[in-house]
Design a protein around this motif. Structure first.
Motif, PDB file in Angstrom:
ATOM      1  N   THR A  51     -21.435  55.355 -33.390  1.00 46.24           N
ATOM      2  CA  THR A  51     -22.817  54.965 -33.129  1.00 46.24           C
ATOM      3  C   THR A  51     -22.970  53.475 -32.856  1.00 46.24           C
ATOM      4  N   GLY A  52     -21.862  52.732 -32.973  1.00 51.77           N
ATOM      5  CA  GLY A  52     -21.918  51.303 -32.738  1.00 51.77           C
ATOM      6  C   GLY A  52     -20.621  50.776 -32.160  1.00 51.77           C
ATOM      7  N   ALA A  83     -24.850  54.880 -28.525  1.00 50.86           N
ATOM      8  CA  ALA A  83     -24.243  53.863 -29.387  1.00 50.86           C
ATOM      9  C   ALA A  83     -24.825  52.492 -29.038  1.00 50.86           C
ATOM     10  N   ARG A  84     -25.023  51.666 -30.057  1.00 49.93           N
ATOM     11  CA  ARG A  84     -25.496  50.290 -29.857  1.00 49.93           C
ATOM     12  C   ARG A  84     -24.299  49.363 -29.722  1.00 49.93           C
ATOM     13  N   THR A  85     -24.476  48.301 -28.940  1.00 52.11           N
ATOM     14  CA  THR A  85     -23.408  47.322 -28.751  1.00 52.11           C
ATOM     15  C   THR A  85     -23.873  45.967 -29.262  1.00 52.11           C
ATOM     16  N   VAL A  86     -23.002  45.325 -30.039  1.00 54.44           N
ATOM     17  CA  VAL A  86     -23.264  43.979 -30.542  1.00 54.44           C
ATOM     18  C   VAL A  86     -22.092  43.097 -30.138  1.00 54.44           C
ATOM     19  N   THR A 104     -28.073  37.135 -17.957  1.00 53.63           N
ATOM     20  CA  THR A 104     -28.673  37.791 -19.112  1.00 53.63           C
ATOM     21  C   THR A 104     -27.753  38.952 -19.453  1.00 53.63           C
ATOM     22  N   LEU A 105     -27.737  39.339 -20.681  1.00 52.04           N
ATOM     23  CA  LEU A 105     -26.873  40.435 -21.102  1.00 52.04           C
ATOM     24  C   LEU A 105     -27.764  41.576 -21.596  1.00 52.04           C
ATOM     25  N   PRO A 106     -28.339  42.346 -20.664  1.00 53.35           N
ATOM     26  CA  PRO A 106     -29.260  43.411 -21.062  1.00 53.35           C
ATOM     27  C   PRO A 106     -28.547  44.460 -21.903  1.00 53.35           C
ATOM     28  N   GLY A 107     -29.234  44.927 -22.918  1.00 54.01           N
ATOM     29  CA  GLY A 107     -28.675  45.959 -23.778  1.00 54.01           C
ATOM     30  C   GLY A 107     -27.762  45.440 -24.865  1.00 54.01           C
ATOM     31  N   LEU A 108     -27.534  44.142 -24.881  1.00 50.14           N
ATOM     32  CA  LEU A 108     -26.635  43.573 -25.874  1.00 50.14           C
ATOM     33  C   LEU A 108     -27.411  42.824 -26.942  1.00 50.14           C
TER      34      LEU A 108
END
Length: 137
Positions: A51-52, A83-86, A104-108
């Motif tokens: 999920t990440g 899943a989320r991205t960091v 820009t880093l969209p979604g991050l």
């Protein structure tokens, strides 16, 4: 680590920490390696139900438009797979370069380090919240 096929780039390891995948980038990420990394992360998310995703870039000296695009594409793919991205460990010089390039880093989501990235994904911290707590003490 040797290349999986003669003439191909070395694969970047994708480690599992519970339901989170950890990728630590070191040095320069070449085209073939970046494409392989994108595929590896997508397959690992789909296969494991992660999920990440944490991408640690503390070992990266320079983030150019290519790497910025790759990071955004990984985040977009991960998002489609729930899943989320960091991105963790961005150096100040790298942040300045990204701003100067107009990237820009969209979604991050970003975090100062891997520990804070894990907190964000666990929901125990929000981006910037731990920084505000530190300034308040």
């Amino acid at each position: 680590m040797t290349a999986p096929f003669p003439g191909h780039a070395t694969v970047v390891p994708v480690l599992a920490l519970g339901d989170t995948l950890l990728v630590s980038l070191q040095g320069e990420l070449h085209d073939g390696m970046a494409e392989q990394l994108q595929q590896d992360i997508s397959h690992r998310i789909a296969g494991s139900g992660a999920t990440g995703v944490i991408i640690d870039i503390s070992g990266v000296e320079v983030v150019d438009s290519f790497l910025g695009r790759i990071l955004a594409e990984i985040a977009a793919s991960a998002s489609l797979l729930a899943a989320r991205t960091v991105v963790a460990g961005m150096r100040p010089a790298v942040a300045i370069t990204l701003v100067e390039l107009g990237l820009t880093l969209p979604g991050l989501t970003t975090a100062l380090d891997v520990d804070r990235a894990l907190e964000i994904l666990a929901g125990t911290s929000t981006p910037g919240a731990s920084d505000a707590r530190e300034r308040a003490t």
